[in-house]
Design a protein around this motif. Structure first.
Motif, short mmCIF file in Angstrom:
data_model
loop_
_atom_site.label_atom_id
_atom_site.label_comp_id
_atom_site.label_asym_id
_atom_site.label_seq_id
_atom_site.Cartn_x
_atom_site.Cartn_y
_atom_site.Cartn_z
N GLY A 122 54.71 79.97 100.13
CA GLY A 122 55.39 78.77 100.59
C GLY A 122 56.80 79.04 101.07
N ALA A 123 57.54 77.95 101.28
CA ALA A 123 58.91 78.04 101.80
C ALA A 123 59.90 77.92 100.64
CB ALA A 123 59.16 76.93 102.81
N TRP A 124 60.95 78.75 100.71
CA TRP A 124 61.95 78.77 99.64
C TRP A 124 63.35 78.84 100.24
CZ3 TRP A 124 60.65 78.52 94.46
CH2 TRP A 124 59.29 78.60 94.18
N PRO A 125 64.33 78.21 99.57
CA PRO A 125 65.71 78.28 100.06
C PRO A 125 66.32 79.64 99.76
CG PRO A 125 65.65 77.16 97.95
CD PRO A 125 64.22 77.41 98.33
N GLU A 126 67.38 79.97 100.48
CA GLU A 126 68.15 81.18 100.19
C GLU A 126 69.07 80.86 99.02
OE1 GLU A 126 68.16 84.09 102.60
OE2 GLU A 126 66.28 83.08 103.09
N ILE A 127 68.97 81.65 97.97
CA ILE A 127 69.78 81.36 96.78
C ILE A 127 69.95 82.62 95.95
CG2 ILE A 127 67.69 80.65 95.52
CD1 ILE A 127 69.44 78.69 93.94
N SER A 128 71.09 82.73 95.29
CA SER A 128 71.31 83.83 94.34
C SER A 128 72.01 83.28 93.11
CB SER A 128 72.15 84.94 94.98
OG SER A 128 73.47 84.49 95.23
N VAL A 129 71.66 83.82 91.95
CA VAL A 129 72.24 83.41 90.68
C VAL A 129 72.68 84.66 89.92
CG1 VAL A 129 71.86 82.21 88.49
CG2 VAL A 129 70.73 81.39 90.57
N VAL A 161 76.33 80.38 91.49
CA VAL A 161 75.17 80.10 92.32
C VAL A 161 75.62 80.03 93.78
CG1 VAL A 161 73.29 78.50 92.82
CG2 VAL A 161 74.09 78.80 90.46
N GLU A 162 74.99 80.83 94.62
CA GLU A 162 75.31 80.83 96.04
C GLU A 162 74.09 80.34 96.82
OE1 GLU A 162 77.98 81.28 97.69
OE2 GLU A 162 79.31 82.07 96.14
N THR A 163 74.26 79.26 97.57
CA THR A 163 73.19 78.72 98.39
C THR A 163 73.78 77.72 99.38
OG1 THR A 163 71.05 77.56 98.40
CG2 THR A 163 72.67 76.89 96.74
N ALA A 164 73.09 77.53 100.50
CA ALA A 164 73.50 76.52 101.46
C ALA A 164 72.83 75.19 101.17
CB ALA A 164 73.15 76.99 102.88
N ASP A 165 72.01 75.14 100.12
CA ASP A 165 71.24 73.94 99.78
C ASP A 165 71.50 73.56 98.32
OD1 ASP A 165 69.41 71.93 99.38
OD2 ASP A 165 67.74 72.97 100.37
N PRO A 166 72.58 72.85 98.05
CA PRO A 166 72.90 72.47 96.66
C PRO A 166 71.78 71.70 95.98
CG PRO A 166 74.77 72.07 98.11
CD PRO A 166 73.61 72.38 99.00
N TYR A 167 71.09 70.84 96.71
CA TYR A 167 70.00 70.07 96.11
C TYR A 167 68.91 70.99 95.61
CZ TYR A 167 65.97 67.00 95.60
OH TYR A 167 64.86 66.36 95.10
N HIS A 183 70.98 81.81 77.14
CA HIS A 183 70.61 82.58 75.95
C HIS A 183 70.20 84.01 76.27
CE1 HIS A 183 70.42 78.44 74.31
NE2 HIS A 183 70.70 79.03 73.15
N GLY A 184 70.49 84.45 77.51
CA GLY A 184 70.25 85.84 77.87
C GLY A 184 68.80 86.21 78.06
N ARG A 185 67.92 85.21 78.29
CA ARG A 185 66.51 85.50 78.47
C ARG A 185 66.11 85.58 79.94
NH1 ARG A 185 66.24 81.36 74.56
NH2 ARG A 185 65.37 79.95 76.13
N ALA A 186 67.00 85.23 80.84
CA ALA A 186 66.70 85.26 82.27
C ALA A 186 67.60 86.27 82.95
CB ALA A 186 66.90 83.88 82.89
N PRO A 187 67.05 87.09 83.84
CA PRO A 187 67.88 88.06 84.58
C PRO A 187 68.60 87.38 85.74
CG PRO A 187 65.62 88.20 85.34
CD PRO A 187 65.62 87.18 84.23
N ASN A 188 69.62 88.03 86.27
CA ASN A 188 70.19 87.57 87.53
C ASN A 188 69.13 87.75 88.61
OD1 ASN A 188 72.62 87.12 86.23
ND2 ASN A 188 73.50 89.07 86.85
N TRP A 189 69.09 86.83 89.57
CA TRP A 189 68.03 86.87 90.57
C TRP A 189 68.51 86.27 91.88
CZ3 TRP A 189 66.52 81.93 92.21
CH2 TRP A 189 66.91 80.86 91.37
N SER A 190 67.71 86.52 92.92
CA SER A 190 68.01 85.94 94.22
C SER A 190 66.70 85.77 94.99
CB SER A 190 68.97 86.83 95.02
OG SER A 190 68.37 88.08 95.33
N ILE A 191 66.72 84.84 95.92
CA ILE A 191 65.60 84.62 96.83
C ILE A 191 66.12 84.65 98.26
CG2 ILE A 191 63.77 83.05 97.59
CD1 ILE A 191 63.71 81.86 94.80
N SER A 192 65.47 85.41 99.10
CA SER A 192 65.80 85.45 100.52
C SER A 192 64.53 85.81 101.28
CB SER A 192 66.90 86.49 100.81
OG SER A 192 67.22 86.50 102.20
N GLY A 193 64.28 85.08 102.35
CA GLY A 193 63.07 85.34 103.12
C GLY A 193 61.80 85.13 102.30
#
Length: 227
Positions: A122-129, A161-167, A183-193
């Motif tokens: 599917g379609a996903w926004p560009e985002i990094s955390v 959080v970096e993204t052009a789509d705050p919603y 709580h340190g259970r999630a890694p840093n991540w990003s989505i692009s393309g």
């Protein structure tokens, strides 16, 4: 005459030392090559046993440009397969950093990097955390722009959080995912393309692939991808 003998002895000793250093360098280089072959063979054996495939050397993947800011970045090798409905790649990579010591001399260090990527449907926004660094915290404290905030004080203070789509950011960062980050259970991540990426410091080994891929699968599920 005595000085000449001394000079000859000195030259002989220097020659022996130089030859010894050359032999030592060659031995170290041979050991490095053998160790790299063992890593390659171990990863290849794992991919064969797991139904995955392996590519040796650098590759022009879709996600490679996302790491172009890392100086000297290249892939040594990568493994790819599927986990559930997700096509997944695990890559053994490296890049270089330069620091200056107390004498003002530049020192270059090689940094090992394991890259885990999943192609999302599917379609996903560009985002990094990612974790906020000191500079980002200071900018935020002074009221400057420091990324998109989702309205959770604890999360916004610790993560950027970096993204052009705050919603979309507020939608993807569900209470469960926010709690996992805090709580340190999630890694840093990003989505692009449409590709979800997680980075880990260190060499990629067969032992690191299952937990790394599981983190991708868990994160994709929390983001709303059906397993």
């Amino acid at each position: 005459m005595g000085f000449l003998v001394f000079l000859l002895i000195l030259l002989f000793v220097m020659g022996v030392m130089g030859a010894g250093i050359t032999v030592l360098f060659r031995a170290l280089r041979t050991a490095q090559i053998k160790a790299e072959r063992r890593r390659r063979d171990a990863l290849y054996a794992w991919t064969m046993a797991s139904g995955w495939r392996m590519h040796e050397g650098d590759a022009a993947t879709r996600w490679r440009p996302r790491l172009a800011h890392l100086r000297g970045f290249r892939m040594r090798r990568l493994a790819y397969g599927t986990i559930g409905v997700l096509p997944v790649t695990a890559a053994d990579c490296r890049y270089e950093t330069t620091t200056t010591n107390a004498e003002g001399q530049a020192q270059t260090t090689e940094v090992n990097l394991s890259v885990f990527v999943a192609a999302l449907p599917g379609a996903w926004p560009e985002i990094s955390v990612g974790n906020r660094r000191l500079g980002s915290r200071m900018v935020r404290a002074l009221g400057g722009h420091s990324g998109v905030e989702i309205g959770h004080p604890g999360f916004d203070r610790r993560f950027r959080v970096e993204t052009a789509d705050p919603y979309a950011a507020r939608t993807l960062l569900s209470p469960a995912l926010v709690d996992a980050h805090l709580h340190g259970r999630a890694p840093n991540w990003s989505i692009s393309g449409g590709e979800l990426m997680v980075l880990e410091t260190g060499r990629l080994t067969p032992e690191r692939i299952p937990p790394g891929v599981e983190r991708l699968r868990w994160l994709a599920a929390v983001l709303g991808v059906p397993s």
